[in-house]
Design a protein around this motif. Structure first.
Motif, mmCIF file in Angstrom:
data_model
loop_
_atom_site.group_PDB
_atom_site.id
_atom_site.type_symbol
_atom_site.label_atom_id
_atom_site.label_comp_id
_atom_site.label_asym_id
_atom_site.label_seq_id
_atom_site.Cartn_x
_atom_site.Cartn_y
_atom_site.Cartn_z
ATOM 1 N N UNK A 1 0.813 -1.196 0.000
ATOM 2 C CA UNK A 1 0.000 0.000 0.000
ATOM 3 C C UNK A 1 0.858 1.262 0.000
ATOM 4 N N UNK A 2 1.985 1.211 0.681
ATOM 5 C CA UNK A 2 2.879 2.370 0.764
ATOM 6 C C UNK A 2 3.421 2.746 -0.623
ATOM 7 N N UNK A 3 3.755 1.762 -1.425
ATOM 8 C CA UNK A 3 4.316 2.019 -2.743
ATOM 9 C C UNK A 3 3.304 2.750 -3.621
ATOM 10 N N UNK A 4 2.053 2.328 -3.587
ATOM 11 C CA UNK A 4 1.018 2.997 -4.377
ATOM 12 C C UNK A 4 0.806 4.432 -3.922
ATOM 13 N N UNK A 5 0.906 4.688 -2.636
ATOM 14 C CA UNK A 5 0.761 6.057 -2.139
ATOM 15 C C UNK A 5 1.897 6.946 -2.647
ATOM 16 N N UNK A 6 3.118 6.440 -2.621
ATOM 17 C CA UNK A 6 4.269 7.203 -3.100
ATOM 18 C C UNK A 6 4.138 7.474 -4.596
ATOM 19 N N UNK A 7 3.737 6.479 -5.361
ATOM 20 C CA UNK A 7 3.542 6.655 -6.799
ATOM 21 C C UNK A 7 2.436 7.676 -7.058
ATOM 22 N N UNK A 8 1.365 7.607 -6.312
ATOM 23 C CA UNK A 8 0.269 8.566 -6.461
ATOM 24 C C UNK A 8 0.706 9.986 -6.141
ATOM 25 N N UNK A 9 1.479 10.150 -5.083
ATOM 26 C CA UNK A 9 1.971 11.480 -4.718
ATOM 27 C C UNK A 9 2.909 12.012 -5.798
ATOM 28 N N UNK A 10 3.745 11.154 -6.363
ATOM 29 C CA UNK A 10 4.648 11.568 -7.442
ATOM 30 C C UNK A 10 3.865 12.023 -8.672
ATOM 31 N N UNK A 11 2.820 11.286 -9.031
ATOM 32 C CA UNK A 11 1.996 11.683 -10.180
ATOM 33 C C UNK A 11 1.288 13.008 -9.924
#
Length: 135
Positions: A1-11
C-alpha cells in the motif's frame, strides 16, 4: 500500500508542476504582444545552446521568458534603442535539428556584446518593423 501512495503522490506532484508551467505560459501570453523565439544562451558547442521561449514586447523592450521555467521575471531584456541587426541567416548544421526549418537566426549587437535570436520568418518582419520604429 505504501508504494502505491508514493507513486500517487509523485503523479500528483508532476501534474501540479506541469500545470504551473502551462499556467505561467498562458499568463504571459494573455497580455498580447508575444512571439515564440529562441535565444542562444551558450556558444561553447557550435550550433547548440539554444533556449526556447516566449518574447513579449513591452514599450521599447523585448523581454525573453524561458519556455520551461517557473520564473515570472524575464531571462533577458533587449532594448530596441541599443539593439542592431548584424546578420540574418537560416539554421545550419545541428541548429536544423533544434528548430523549425522556416525559422531565421538574427545575430544582433547589444552593449554587452552579441546575441543570437531565432524566430519564424513571418515574425522577423514584425520584429524588424518594431526595431525600426524606435525613436
Amino acid at each position: 500500500m505504501r508504494v502505491l501512495e508514493v507513486i500517487g503522490i509523485c503523479f500528483v506532484a508532476l501534474f501540479v508542476l506541469l500545470f504551473a508551467v502551462y499556467f505561467r505560459r498562458r499568463l504571459l501570453m494573455a497580455g498580447g504582444g508575444t512571439i515564440r523565439l529562441s535565444v542562444r544562451v551558450s556558444t561553447m558547442v557550435p550550433g547548440r545552446g539554444w533556449s526556447h521561449g516566449i518574447g513579449q514586447f513591452i514599450g521599447d523592450e523585448l523581454r525573453f521568458y524561458r519556455m520551461f521555467s517557473f520564473a515570472f521575471r524575464p531571462k533577458r531584456v533587449l532594448n530596441r534603442g541599443l539593439l542592431t541587426i548584424e546578420e540574418q541567416r537560416s539554421p545550419d548544421g545541428p541548429e536544423r535539428l533544434g528548430m523549425p526549418g522556416h525559422w531565421v537566426i538574427l545575430r544582433c549587437a547589444v552593449p554587452s556584446g552579441e546575441i543570437e535570436i531565432a524566430m519564424a520568418g513571418a515574425t522577423v518582419t514584425g520584429f524588424l518593423s518594431w526595431l525600426e520604429a524606435a525613436p
